[in-house]
Scaffold this active site. Sequence first.
Site, short mmCIF file in Angstrom:
data_model
loop_
_atom_site.label_atom_id
_atom_site.label_comp_id
_atom_site.label_asym_id
_atom_site.label_seq_id
_atom_site.Cartn_x
_atom_site.Cartn_y
_atom_site.Cartn_z
N GLU A 80 -4.37 -10.05 -0.35
CA GLU A 80 -5.30 -9.98 0.78
C GLU A 80 -6.70 -10.26 0.25
OE1 GLU A 80 -5.09 -6.35 3.05
OE2 GLU A 80 -2.88 -6.32 2.98
N GLU A 110 0.81 -1.22 0.00
CA GLU A 110 0.00 0.00 0.00
C GLU A 110 0.85 1.28 0.00
OE1 GLU A 110 -4.17 -1.50 1.91
OE2 GLU A 110 -2.55 -1.09 3.32
#
Length: 973
Positions: free
Chosen positions: A502, A432
């Site tokens: 994820e 991220e």
Amino acid sequence: MTDPLVAVRPWEAPEVTSWGRLPMNAVDRRSGALPLDGDWRFQLLPAPDAPVGGAWATAHVPGAWTVQDTDDLPQYTNVRMPFPEFPPHSPATNPTGVYERELDVPAAWAGRRIVLQVGAAESVLLVHVDGRPVGVSKDSHLAAEFDLTAFVSPGERSVLRLTVVKWSDATHIEDQDHWWHGGITRSVLLYATDPLRLADVTVRARRDGELRVDCLVRDDRGALPGGWYVTADLDGMLLAQDAGFDRRNAEDDRVSDFLGEARIHAVVPEVRTWNAEEPELYGLTVRLHRADGTVADTSYHRVGFRDVEIVGRDLLVNGERVFVRGVNRHDFHPLTGRTVSYDDMRADLVVLKRFGFNAIRTSHYPNDPALYDLADELGFYIVDEADIESHDHAHEIADDPRYLNAFVDRVSRMVLRDKNHPSVIIWSLGNESDYGANHDAAAGWVRRHDPTRPLQYEGAAKRGWADPDVASDIACPMYAPLEDCVAHALSGEQTKPLIQCEYSHAMGNSNGTLADHWAAIESTPGLQGGFIWEFWDHGILQRVSDGRPVGRTGAGLYDNGVAAPGHRWAYGGDFGEALHDGAFVADGIVFPDRTPKPAMYEHREVAAPVRIRCFRHEGVVLANHQHFRGLDWLTGTWELALADGRTLTGPARLPQLRPGETAAVPLPFAVPADGGEAWLTLRVTVAEDQAWAPAGTEVCAPGIRIRAAHAPERPVAAGPAVEVDREGLLRHPLLTAAPTLSLWRAPTDNDELGGMASRWRAWGLDRLVRKVVSVRRDGGSVAVVAQYAGTVGVVRHRQEFTPVEGGVRVDESAELPEEFSDVARVGSVFETVAGLDVLDWFGQGPWESYPDRAAGAPVGHHRLPVDELFTPYLRPQESGGRHGVRRFTLSAPDATVLAVELDEPRQVCVSRYRAEDLTAVTHHDELVPRAGCVVHIDAAHRGLGTASCGPDTFPSYLVAPGVHRWSWTLRVR
């Protein structure tokens, strides 16, 4: 005099990643090292340039000071930084820990090179010896080593000071979804080497048995001495340095005076390959010899022979396309924060192995080194992730040249440390942090240094999953809708494996549709799995009395996911921090004490090595769903559950099946012709002790229905008239609250963060107003019509109570208006007298299950105390439901039994808490259990989904408006 390390303010200089720090390497230095763990003198300063005082406390190393009785407590934020300053700045109030201790260097180390290793420090480390500056290091999750040879004298005492600055320019790229801590969180040690030493060892072992060991050699006294050489042995087989490959520059064959290179090359016959199912390891000892043959240095490595490659859109291990059944894992402990022991890590991996996981993503930094040793040994595929996450300022930092050094430094040091582990099959550039030139630079270094492994980075997905020109060999999105993944795999445009980094967010009562995901993954070429977010609920054990972490002394103050009285699991905001992200830190598939949540059983079944394909001719067809291993390590037991209450059992002899093969297997008993509905379960257990499980450990329990239920006969009206009061409420001696309509559940985390709970509140579903429309008697039966008014709609609810032998039959219907387009449940709720403390049921179990999370609970006859039905998710919410229940009884010690038979399999919940009890509190220490039971029987119950972070449940699991009907019979035995 001003400290030169402080004067340059390295905590606000992103271009400076270290000073005086030694290069990272993969040489094993544990043998003969002097551990420096224990209690150190400690001061916590308000800022790195504040003066050190004369008063000292103590702090344990390794350990974060934030859980060691200081005024600087843990803080949790997800995306937001914990301070307002922009990169690369840090706040003026900046907790800084000063650690000191005496350093007694053994006299026997005279003439040797002496090195300090600090396992991890958050986030900037400054090292001094006797007041003299030694070095600086950043990167909170990799070790820093410093040469102390010129600063200490063997046989004499020195004072070692380690100063740790909590906030820095580096904090902006360590913005991981975790608690913020400060301190020295991994072990500190001192070791010595000969000046002539192994500077690095690189091992490459292929599945065909080819072994290559490349060694770098240095001598701190200057030029390398002549005549040195390297040997090695592999499980006792002596290997020798390749002739003609030493101290040579490969381009012009000039002799290097300061760097030696040596290569050992061999081919191991009949090699046993390494994979996650059969993690075969060999012991490799590398020795550096002086010219006279004496050994100057050694390094030990465990070697696994395996290949990793991408062919087309498939990730292959040893030539086989493997499913990645992964989980994201932080280093975490509920007492010590980010400090974990070897035993802790082994217990983590043992739990994962027993529940069918074969892969770990080290979110979002390199984990403790021991984890990789354990993964090699127990068998896990590792996505090794660099300590880079700039979530709050991702776009700016990705292309910021001031952070270029940090990106390359962190990625390269991770690779240099972990490159020899067979478990590491993929490198990750971080998490991220958008995507920019800094990522490409780091990727370039990795591809040059280690071409044997693929590389991934989720942020590159913004350029498209199929873009071949980004720094990711794998399409690794997070929380992508399943339909998008399937569409991509079927589009004809896919160019690389799709493995979600994820998916299936495990916050609270969650992980809905997990079985649906895996049904699609296993049936769609191009999809290979993913990593559940995440392993841990990061609850820190907290004393309720003073709100402080319990710390290392808290062992024994929790059990089965529950904190002891006077304690609770703290999440964001519980330590008084104004800026926090609440319970979002409690998003794991295990509780803080490693107790598995019910979702773990769901994963265990979707990952089962043995599956039942079908039932035919008084037998079943079994399939081996492993990639490399046969079934000889497993055994089993058959259980046949009949609707009449009987359970037949018998031994299961599993066939010899290679991966992917099937075979028909007879049952050891005849299936009775009577008994109604019948379900067969194969309880598969470990036949012989494994490294991660003793013999007898259950690894899966696949089941199949082999006979459908008979159409239920409607009970004949009999007995005395049903008692109903003027409000149309049933009166019954074992009920303290009559059955009424329920559309509300205590919102799960997914309900709250996904927006459903706010919508339900806006509709008034948590405070429906009941109004009786009519009460009509027909002989002994009573028909009641009531309206339940919300703020935007009215539900018409009809109950018909009919006396039957020993009890009452309840036929119900509820007509939901179009305004109620998606409610939590439609069903009945009632409460019982105290004393009915044991639940027996025929249905799915024994653990909790819900409509979209029911694959892991086999149908059978189950029995549990009522108090054990409840699941203590960190934030109280809907829990304890059982799906597919056909009938149940509640019994008391005096033999009183309340029995309920259902018209068809229904969702049932028996609890000590009303939905409003759970909704009204934030922690379990605030709950007061009721003496009786709160019982829900649902005609329809909404799926769980994962909408707290990711997709909601599928439309097929939603509760739609319209008419819902259900029936049940209540009897007293």
